[in-house]
Design a protein around this motif. Sequence first.
Motif, PDB file in Angstrom:
ATOM      1  N   PHE A  39      13.097  12.328  37.451  1.00  9.49           N
ATOM      2  CA  PHE A  39      13.193  13.318  36.372  1.00  9.49           C
ATOM      3  C   PHE A  39      12.810  12.683  35.043  1.00  9.49           C
ATOM      4  O   PHE A  39      12.977  11.488  34.822  1.00  9.49           O
ATOM      5  CB  PHE A  39      14.591  13.947  36.329  1.00  9.49           C
ATOM      6  N   GLU A  64       5.201  17.990  43.242  1.00  9.99           N
ATOM      7  CA  GLU A  64       4.694  17.092  42.206  1.00  9.99           C
ATOM      8  C   GLU A  64       4.289  17.912  40.997  1.00  9.99           C
ATOM      9  O   GLU A  64       3.471  18.823  41.111  1.00  9.99           O
ATOM     10  CB  GLU A  64       3.481  16.314  42.725  1.00  9.99           C
ATOM     11  N   MET A  65       4.855  17.566  39.851  1.00  9.59           N
ATOM     12  CA  MET A  65       4.512  18.315  38.650  1.00  9.59           C
ATOM     13  C   MET A  65       3.067  18.050  38.259  1.00  9.59           C
ATOM     14  O   MET A  65       2.610  16.914  38.315  1.00  9.59           O
ATOM     15  CB  MET A  65       5.434  17.912  37.504  1.00  9.59           C
ATOM     16  N   GLN A  66       2.363  19.118  37.895  1.00  5.38           N
ATOM     17  CA  GLN A  66       0.961  18.960  37.500  1.00  5.38           C
ATOM     18  C   GLN A  66       0.747  19.220  36.022  1.00  5.38           C
ATOM     19  O   GLN A  66      -0.072  18.584  35.394  1.00  5.38           O
ATOM     20  CB  GLN A  66       0.086  19.936  38.279  1.00  5.38           C
ATOM     21  N   GLU A  67       1.445  20.245  35.493  1.00  9.26           N
ATOM     22  CA  GLU A  67       1.189  20.631  34.108  1.00  9.26           C
ATOM     23  C   GLU A  67       2.460  21.162  33.467  1.00  9.26           C
ATOM     24  O   GLU A  67       3.297  21.767  34.141  1.00  9.26           O
ATOM     25  CB  GLU A  67       0.171  21.788  34.066  1.00  9.26           C
ATOM     26  N   LYS A 105       8.848  14.699  40.072  1.00  8.12           N
ATOM     27  CA  LYS A 105       8.463  14.541  41.469  1.00  8.12           C
ATOM     28  C   LYS A 105       9.703  14.607  42.344  1.00  8.12           C
ATOM     29  O   LYS A 105      10.759  14.087  41.961  1.00  8.12           O
ATOM     30  CB  LYS A 105       7.747  13.199  41.684  1.00  8.12           C
ATOM     31  N   ILE A 161       4.826   9.759  31.640  1.00  6.09           N
ATOM     32  CA  ILE A 161       6.120  10.385  31.357  1.00  6.09           C
ATOM     33  C   ILE A 161       7.209   9.440  31.863  1.00  6.09           C
ATOM     34  O   ILE A 161       7.186   9.016  33.015  1.00  6.09           O
ATOM     35  CB  ILE A 161       6.236  11.742  32.089  1.00  6.09           C
ATOM     36  N   GLN A 163      13.264   8.756  35.654  1.00  6.14           N
ATOM     37  CA  GLN A 163      14.335   7.998  36.277  1.00  6.14           C
ATOM     38  C   GLN A 163      14.622   8.586  37.649  1.00  6.14           C
ATOM     39  O   GLN A 163      14.420   9.773  37.880  1.00  6.14           O
ATOM     40  CB  GLN A 163      15.570   8.070  35.372  1.00  6.14           C
ATOM     41  N   LEU A 205      19.716  18.295  36.930  1.00  6.63           N
ATOM     42  CA  LEU A 205      19.535  16.944  36.387  1.00  6.63           C
ATOM     43  C   LEU A 205      19.416  17.043  34.866  1.00  6.63           C
ATOM     44  O   LEU A 205      19.063  18.093  34.336  1.00  6.63           O
ATOM     45  CB  LEU A 205      18.276  16.319  36.991  1.00  6.63           C
ATOM     46  N   THR A 232      13.318  11.792  31.444  1.00  5.60           N
ATOM     47  CA  THR A 232      14.533  11.588  30.643  1.00  5.60           C
ATOM     48  C   THR A 232      14.431  12.257  29.275  1.00  5.60           C
ATOM     49  O   THR A 232      15.444  12.520  28.643  1.00  5.60           O
ATOM     50  CB  THR A 232      14.801  10.085  30.462  1.00  5.60           C
ATOM     51  N   SER A 259       2.389   9.227  35.216  1.00  4.57           N
ATOM     52  CA  SER A 259       1.364   9.716  34.293  1.00  4.57           C
ATOM     53  C   SER A 259       1.848   9.667  32.840  1.00  4.57           C
ATOM     54  O   SER A 259       1.705  10.619  32.086  1.00  4.57           O
ATOM     55  CB  SER A 259       0.945  11.135  34.641  1.00  4.57           C
ATOM     56  N   ASP A 266      14.110   3.078  36.595  1.00  8.50           N
ATOM     57  CA  ASP A 266      13.187   3.922  35.847  1.00  8.50           C
ATOM     58  C   ASP A 266      11.751   3.465  35.988  1.00  8.50           C
ATOM     59  O   ASP A 266      11.460   2.351  36.413  1.00  8.50           O
ATOM     60  CB  ASP A 266      13.581   4.095  34.388  1.00  8.50           C
ATOM     61  N   HIS A 285       9.296  13.219  54.151  1.00  8.52           N
ATOM     62  CA  HIS A 285       8.046  13.662  53.530  1.00  8.52           C
ATOM     63  C   HIS A 285       7.562  14.989  54.106  1.00  8.52           C
ATOM     64  O   HIS A 285       6.373  15.224  54.216  1.00  8.52           O
ATOM     65  CB  HIS A 285       6.948  12.603  53.671  1.00  8.52           C
TER      66      HIS A 285
END
Lengths: 277, 860
Positions: free
Chosen positions: A163, A196-199, A185, A145, A148, A179, A165, A143, A139, A191
Amino acid sequence: MLRISFIIISILMCIKSYAQVYTSKYQILYNFTYQRDSTNKATKKSEVMELLVHDSLTVYQSLNKGLRDSMLLARGLSYNNGTPPDIMNATEHNLRFSIFKNYGPFLVQHNYTPNNSDDKTYKYYKDDISLEWELMGVDSTISGIGVQKAITKTKNTTWEAWFATEIPISAGPYKFHGLPGLIVKLQDVNHYWTFEMQEINPKSQRKIQLPDSKLWAKNLITKQDLIKERKYYIENATLIDIANKLIVVDDENFKIQLMNNDKKRAAINNLWIETEI
Amino acid sequence: MIRITLLLLFLSYNLLAQKYINGQVIDQDAKPIAGVNVTYSLINQKTILAFTRTAEDGTFKLNLKPTEADSITLILNHMSYGKVSENIRISTDLQTFIMEAHNKELDAIVVKQKAILQDQDTLTFNVNAFSSQQDRVIADIIKKLPGVEMQGDRILYQGKPIQKYMVNNLDLMEGRYGIINNNLPIDAVRNVQIIENNQPIKILDSLVFSDKASLNIELKKFTTTGSGKFGIGASPALWNANITPMTFNKSFQMINSFQSNNIGLNVANQLSSLSSGTSISPAPSYLNVRNTTTPGFDERRWLDNKIFLGSSNFLKKLNNGLELKGNISYYDDTQNKKGVTNTQYFTSQEIIQNREEISNTNQINALNLGLLVEQNEKSIYLKNTFLMNKRWNVDFGKVILNTNTPISQKRNYEDLVLLNHLSAKRIIGKQLIDISSKMEYHDAPQRLWITPGQFESIFNQESKEMEQMVFFKSFSWKNELSFIRKIKDWRLIPKMGINYQNNYLDSYITVDKSVLEDSLFRNNTKNSVIETFISTGINLEKTKWKLNSNFPISLNAYHFTKNEIRTTFNPNINLTWLINSSHNLTFNLNGGNRIGDLNNFYNGYIINQYRNIQRYEMRLLETQSLNPSLSYAFKNITKATFANFAYNYSLSRRDFIFNTNIDSLGRNNTQIADQNSQTASHRINGGITKIFMDIKTNVKVHTQLNWANADYLLNNKWDQQHNFNNSISLELINNYFNTFSVEYKTTLGQSHTKLGNNLSNQLKFGSQFLNFHIYPNKKQTFILYNSYYTNNIASQRNQYFMDATYRYSIKKWKTDLELTANNLLNNKNYVQQFATTYELIQSSFQLRPRQFFISTNFRF
């Protein structure tokens, strides 16, 4: 399975009868970076995508496509009447698909032509995906959050997900789901694709309308066929567009030049996430 | 015993058997809840070990990982029912859990855009995260990036110069990136990327490993942008004008720039090539006017200039993969330099003192033209570079020697250069074939006129005037053929080549308008060299190790007054150990023997300067050298910390030494003596940069340490010079507050020179810069610049400079109005002191006086 099909059918019937409009409870924005040519990192592009969540119903699409759809909905317009230029300009986007899910399989609405879409240019396919996630027991925080790590395998590659948790949303970007927490992310080992989560906007209240069942049933094809058709279109875009009277090319030389460009574009467009999942 | 073992086996089997929790989740009304996330962790731990979800009837079966514990923490989580966590005993019995409906309130989350991202070899710096209110052009951002430092206009990453500067992955300027860097508005830029280990030639990608870094600017969109500036000031009348429009499209880029000023901005620097690649080196300059040493700080404080510059550059990417690039630039620059130089010459017999009052005007005219065709694809690489340079310089010099002897000089220097470089690479069969051919031609006539005439003892006459004429021409043609073959992780690179160079030097001296016929004062030489070489390159690329080695042997046939054949061998080995993604270590060893170039081949005297006359014996000069070095680089992206350290040792042994003879007036005469000599030096340098994101503070520290010793021969006496110098600098930039920001930079250093005769000189210097930016509101900015220079020179007090700017920004028009006052304390002179092998020079230089300036700066 029977029960699930029954639920889908009843939901779809509801949509058909009332053209039901849902209001999203959460909007989650992802920055999606994708590479188009496997041999050239310079072909990376990115687009902001949204995941709209209303209980079990989720919609995943380009943020600008979503904005365009809801602007049209608000003005009582549909694609068929043509999109007004002000809306067009404000909502430019490259990724022209929406992925709907409500209990059952994913319903993917895809327009592979870059032309101004009307209902007819949309193709639909269903995709029933279940992913085997392996929790990695690692884990971290992204930012602030708590996250895991989990991995899953698709056809040819392995994906690494982080994700949250504490956020019990099992949905995720694209077709990734399942999940016990929201995907913050996600990236494949090469790659090629990165989400990528922003908001997270808990008060987004965006209007979501599921596609008209009559329409999608008519344009339903298999995923393999869609991939084939799309490939064929990218390779022969000029000829197809001319045949469909979307463009007019008088000069034969210019036509040949455009056709050569199609071939080149097709060559660098060799990485599709659809062939993976 | 057996029984016990069996029992233990049975027990452990039981412990390891797959266990699960059987349950159902219901609400207060006993209705089943579907879609509840069910997870578990060990008690007092937070890592989730397995998960499942409740079915339509609220039931679930959660498989557990093998464990010895008898209890776990079970966690139920649902958006409409919140979170329940309960410590339960492990049992397969059906257990029922009740959840109360209450909507889980998700907080709005906005993930902060990360300032630095790493994707394999690419580091992406988000411009928004690094920009602050005072920044205008992209150079303002780049100089703040961690791991990056700027030496003038040159950009270094981890202590090494970048190899390419691209915009949207296209390299328009071919190393002359100063023009983009100083004029591209930051509003147009999304990201700055550093691509480590960048191999820009696609056909070599994954074949030839590169340890160089390139910089790429990612624009927000294809656009036409640029910046401009118009300003006037006094006194005397001052101006500064700059208009630089830039167009960046998908397959077309263009930059035009028109600049003119007399406020001390040497904008011609923007045209110079800052990275390696095909570029022109000027023809040797044999003659010069006596110059004064320019101060080693900000040019704008002392450069008295008047420059007009125009530059036009374009790049067009054609459909067939060809890239066409063209550029044309011209500038006309007039620089005035005034100062006083006091020189002490230490000869074995005496110390000679000289005072020279120098007043010079340098006129520089330069025209550059370039045309490039490039095809850079996976299967083929083709590049042809054609460059033309023409330069016309005229220097007027006035010296008043020891307060009573005025001497005038005029020097003309012209250089016409034509260069063509063709390079082609293609895979044929299993190997890559690489051909390169480069031709360069120089025509450089030079003239120096001096009145009154000097060197009476050499010419045996006193004269009113004397004139030195030099006609220099050279032609070189270098051809190379190499093969690259990949064998597993190894690369074998055999190479062969043939180079031809010829030089033509014609010179004569006129004293009082009559040509000196004596061959001692004339040169008319043609010399040439043909070099044939073969080399073997062996490279190895593993995930953690990279080896690059090259063993060239060359056979050189010289033709001058006689014919001579020499061989040289110059091996080079470079080994990099990539310890992990944060650390790497590089060892380099190179050395061998080299033969000096043909420029110093003149038997007849040439007057280099009013006080310097030289002639060299026609002989080949050989140098043997050995240079090991070790460098280390560190980076931590998440902590925004970059560091690099390097140690270099250099030893060179020559089969000659320059012998300088100084007369009683300090005029010197240099010749080559057949005596072995040696120089050795050690150098340690390093730097750390770190950004504290939370408090928006950048910290950069650099340090260097050199010590060296060198043999010298002065008035036929052999001696050794020892030199030791070190410096350390610290830079702090803080942008935390909305109302003001601070920049502070300090450098401290010393240099200690020991000559023969127990003469020594120790110099300590320091400089401090403190800049305040004050923002009373969004439109206005007050900037106060403070600079403080310290030294230990007795005759020079420490100097303090103050400048101030008031800026009014009109955001809507992307325009600033600026009122600037430079050198508020009106300092007139700057004095510095330094030592060479036989001189101690103290020079003062006239600075720009207090000046006021009003200007408008705009971006579009």
